[in-house]
Design a protein around this motif. Structure first.
Motif, short mmCIF file in Angstrom:
data_model
loop_
_atom_site.label_atom_id
_atom_site.label_comp_id
_atom_site.label_asym_id
_atom_site.label_seq_id
_atom_site.Cartn_x
_atom_site.Cartn_y
_atom_site.Cartn_z
N LEU A 51 35.07 48.41 33.72
CA LEU A 51 34.07 48.37 34.78
C LEU A 51 32.91 49.32 34.47
CD1 LEU A 51 33.24 47.38 37.64
CD2 LEU A 51 34.50 49.36 38.53
N GLY B 240 30.53 47.82 31.97
CA GLY B 240 29.89 46.53 32.25
C GLY B 240 30.68 45.30 31.83
N TYR B 241 31.98 45.44 31.62
CA TYR B 241 32.79 44.28 31.22
C TYR B 241 33.52 43.64 32.39
CZ TYR B 241 31.78 45.22 26.38
OH TYR B 241 31.13 45.39 25.18
N HIS C 87 32.99 42.55 36.75
CA HIS C 87 32.13 42.47 37.92
C HIS C 87 32.81 43.24 39.05
CE1 HIS C 87 29.35 39.54 36.23
NE2 HIS C 87 30.40 38.93 35.72
N ASP D 268 31.95 43.80 42.00
CA ASP D 268 31.78 43.29 43.36
C ASP D 268 32.73 42.15 43.70
OD1 ASP D 268 30.57 41.55 41.57
OD2 ASP D 268 28.82 41.16 42.84
N CYS D 269 33.60 41.77 42.78
CA CYS D 269 34.57 40.71 43.06
C CYS D 269 35.63 41.21 44.03
CB CYS D 269 35.25 40.23 41.78
SG CYS D 269 34.15 39.34 40.69
N THR E 254 36.75 45.35 46.94
CA THR E 254 36.25 44.89 45.65
C THR E 254 37.00 45.60 44.52
OG1 THR E 254 34.57 46.60 45.48
CG2 THR E 254 33.93 44.53 46.60
#
Length: 145
Positions: free
Chosen positions: A40, A43-44, A46, A48-49, A56
């Motif tokens: 996270l 950047g690997y 998301h 906000d899921c 999240t």
């Protein structure tokens, strides 16, 4: 999507069968939650899921510790075990409609050699138990799974 994601996601886990460590070692340095947090932060994932917790991914990981400093079970994204993932979509005479291959990292970019085909993973495991040397240098193909 598998092909695209595998081509852009570094292979960072120094875990067996191709690596040095086992899952217990990963647990010792922070486990799956620490790896997720590391992914996270880089950047690997998301963040906000939504998850089954009603929070999240980012919220679930926010208070958890990261990977233990100095560990070498999980490599940095900047110097991965392999710059691409270990899932490959294969096509050819063994799989005219395509198949998924798990490329552990030791094979290199190309392999030529005999293929040993099995109809189930259990059949392959029985062959390994009977004579593991018989599979050395072969591509193991497990069909119907």
């Amino acid at each position: 999507d598998f092909k695209r994601l595998s081509a852009t996601t570094p292979f960072i886990a120094n875990l067996k069968p191709s690596g040095k460590y086992v899952m217990e070692d990963l647990h010792t340095v922070g486990g799956t939650p620490a790896v997720l947090k590391y992914m996270l932060e880089n950047g690997y994932l998301h963040g906000d899921c939504m998850t089954v917790t009603g929070k999240t991914i980012a919220e679930n990981l926010a208070e958890l510790p990261g990977l233990m400093p100095g560990q070498d079970v999980i490599y940095p994204f900047e110097t991965p075990v392999k710059p691409t993932g270990h899932i490959a979509i294969l096509e050819g005479n063994l799989a005219p409609e395509g198949s998924v291959g798990k490329i552990t990292g030791k094979e290199g970019m190309r392999f030529q050699g005999p293929a040993r085909c099995f109809d189930a993973e259990e059949d392959m495991m029985a062959a390994v138990a009977a004579d593991h040397e018989s599979l050395r240098g072969c591509v193991v193909v497990i069909r119907y799974e």
